[in-house]
Design a protein around this motif. Sequence first.
Motif, PDB file in Angstrom:
ATOM      1  N   ASP A   9     -18.539  51.197  -0.181  1.00  0.00           N
ATOM      2  CA  ASP A   9     -20.077  51.062   0.260  1.00  0.00           C
ATOM      3  C   ASP A   9     -20.046  49.520   0.503  1.00  0.00           C
ATOM      4  OD1 ASP A   9     -19.719  53.173  -1.103  1.00  0.00           O
ATOM      5  OD2 ASP A   9     -21.535  52.885  -2.265  1.00  0.00           O
ATOM      6  N   GLU A  10     -19.531  48.616  -0.515  1.00  0.00           N
ATOM      7  CA  GLU A  10     -19.659  47.130  -0.402  1.00  0.00           C
ATOM      8  C   GLU A  10     -18.908  46.516   0.784  1.00  0.00           C
ATOM      9  OE1 GLU A  10     -18.370  49.117  -2.704  1.00  0.00           O
ATOM     10  OE2 GLU A  10     -19.381  48.542  -4.736  1.00  0.00           O
ATOM     11  N   LEU A  12     -18.068  48.361   3.438  1.00  0.00           N
ATOM     12  CA  LEU A  12     -18.816  48.828   4.687  1.00  0.00           C
ATOM     13  C   LEU A  12     -19.945  47.862   5.138  1.00  0.00           C
ATOM     14  CD1 LEU A  12     -19.209  50.709   7.114  1.00  0.00           C
ATOM     15  CD2 LEU A  12     -20.731  52.205   5.553  1.00  0.00           C
ATOM     16  N   ARG A  13     -20.889  47.616   4.095  1.00  0.00           N
ATOM     17  CA  ARG A  13     -22.015  46.651   4.156  1.00  0.00           C
ATOM     18  C   ARG A  13     -21.595  45.443   4.583  1.00  0.00           C
ATOM     19  NH1 ARG A  13     -26.498  49.399   2.791  1.00  0.00           N
ATOM     20  NH2 ARG A  13     -25.967  51.382   1.753  1.00  0.00           N
TER      21      ARG A  13
ATOM     22  N   VAL B 108     -25.179  57.591   2.675  1.00  0.00           N
ATOM     23  CA  VAL B 108     -23.593  57.308   2.393  1.00  0.00           C
ATOM     24  C   VAL B 108     -23.447  57.781   0.987  1.00  0.00           C
ATOM     25  CG1 VAL B 108     -22.067  55.471   2.773  1.00  0.00           C
ATOM     26  CG2 VAL B 108     -23.708  55.443   4.002  1.00  0.00           C
ATOM     27  N   ARG B 111     -18.191  55.700  -2.449  1.00  0.00           N
ATOM     28  CA  ARG B 111     -16.882  55.680  -2.716  1.00  0.00           C
ATOM     29  C   ARG B 111     -16.487  54.893  -4.238  1.00  0.00           C
ATOM     30  NH1 ARG B 111     -18.836  57.385   1.946  1.00  0.00           N
ATOM     31  NH2 ARG B 111     -17.163  58.342   3.427  1.00  0.00           N
ATOM     32  N   ARG B 112     -17.299  54.127  -4.589  1.00  0.00           N
ATOM     33  CA  ARG B 112     -16.926  53.416  -6.059  1.00  0.00           C
ATOM     34  C   ARG B 112     -18.353  53.283  -6.667  1.00  0.00           C
ATOM     35  NH1 ARG B 112     -13.327  48.334  -4.966  1.00  0.00           N
ATOM     36  NH2 ARG B 112     -14.935  47.761  -3.812  1.00  0.00           N
TER      37      ARG B 112
END
Lengths: 329, 329
Positions: A9-10, A12-13, B108, B111-112
């Motif tokens: 997520d990190e 991707l953002r 979303v 993933r982590r």
Amino acid sequence: MAVYTEVSDEALRAFLAGYDLGELIAFRGIAEGVENSNYALKTTGGDFILTLYERRVDPAELPWFLGLMRHLAARGLACPQPVAGHDGEALRALAGRPAAICTFLPGVWPRRPAVAHCGPLGGALAALHAAGDGFSAERPNSLGPQAWGPLLERCRPNGDTVQPGLCAELDGHLASILQDWPPLSGPGALPRGHIHADLFPDNVFFLEGTDRRPRVSGLIDFYFACTDTLAYDVAICLNAWCFEPDLAFNVTKARALLAGYNAVRPLSTDEMAALPVLCRGAALRFLLTRLYDWANTPPGAMVTRKDPLEYLRRLRFHAAAKEVSAYGV
Amino acid sequence: MAVYTEVSDEALRAFLAGYDLGELIAFRGIAEGVENSNYALKTTGGDFILTLYERRVDPAELPWFLGLMRHLAARGLACPQPVAGHDGEALRALAGRPAAICTFLPGVWPRRPAVAHCGPLGGALAALHAAGDGFSAERPNSLGPQAWGPLLERCRPNGDTVQPGLCAELDGHLASILQDWPPLSGPGALPRGHIHADLFPDNVFFLEGTDRRPRVSGLIDFYFACTDTLAYDVAICLNAWCFEPDLAFNVTKARALLAGYNAVRPLSTDEMAALPVLCRGAALRFLLTRLYDWANTPPGAMVTRKDPLEYLRRLRFHAAAKEVSAYGV
């Protein structure tokens, strides 16, 4: 079916912060394509496809692929258009991979191509060839005729385990194909340009028109595109679209494909005459890469191995055909 | 990553003719979920998910799953809502499989998972438990404590190939878990209801709120849902969300998860006291199904085998913990 690289997520953002696409709404892996990792990305700015380029794509070649797609889209071809970040750059990095966001194309690829798909497909292929004009950078076809001999050598240690005598049969086909192959320059040379080189049904989206007939809504996956004989791309499509599931050749589909192509960019007499050998070459090219993958895919890999022998059947058809009349013309 | 069943254009169009969803725009396989085939479906009516139910789902149980999702959605829970066709029926057939279209959920999956996800996750789980109230049909947990002994027997022939002595260790854990398991009725019985039973990170979607903190935007994949001890669902989440990649237990995540849950549906003293054995049971349940799959997945199958030993590490943690204070309370 392919998602080889997971994106946190990190990451991707942080990646999306480099674009002007609005807020993230959804991000789902797509179970299509076997070479790269593809994600359906939805933001308040719309629908997009995020691709992470995996091992088989040479990062040095990505600017050429993205440049070609940009050129084709600017010429009106319905193909994914690379989206640039704030800095004007479309090719970026994510999760340790080269990555790019492209526009989303509507449409559905035909699981069972029908005759009604083949005319529009031919027209779209010709439109691609015409639209490629003026994109001056070239990319040699790394899977063209000069590659087939070395590829066959790499298949030789395990090739006959797929079918006894296979490699010897392929030796014969290869020698005959190379002997008959049209010259690259001088008399008899065929028109060259940028070809897709992998325009299988899963790379062509269709939507129904108001007349309920399929029309092409988009062409995707340009990562085998290269600069080569235009009619060779037609030969690849004849292999990919005109054989039935039982591997019988459907001459009605071939006729429709060629008519659709000719309506946009008429094939010359020389190009037509070369179709049989170009079809043999195209069949051999897919046979060899499938054969190599078959013998070298580790058990348990998340990839569907495609049967190389389907292309041996096609190759034999073309070798028996010889004359272009076998293709319905 | 899963598309097990391909859907032809003709079959898809005939299927969609049974709905009032407008014109087909796109249809792409989704590389998520390991049990069923999932497609992202876009029509002029919006975004949807089309699911084809594969071998592991009993068709007779589908009306219960879809009914529960409909009930939960009607109670305001963000979960996929089955879409009915013209005839009012949501459960249909496509490509020889039971099939249903559900609404698309934004978000979303993490993933982590971070601490910041665990509080909202706990709250969403409690909201699910509360929303399930009033759905009167029950579905027994086919992977509950009564199933673990027989499952371990089916793993015994190959189980020790994964790790020597594994089956004997699991015999010991199983006996102790069954001995300590809370009674299903009478004094000491814990509150029961409809549980998700598989609320792993890939089944929980998040979006950032205006404060940039994650909030749950949807819960998906209800095909393990059943009627069981509510706190057992909390124990499954403690296993699924609160261990780091190195399998160290993160007590801060557990504290956040439990606080989030308690804020919506406070756990009773009995439920809290039972958490250690419920966690041991949950770890054993996932260990056993993974172990069975590990030993019984044919090489080359298009499924990622998940390491059963990750759950042995969790099980040992819980067995050593014993007291609920180990979970941060």
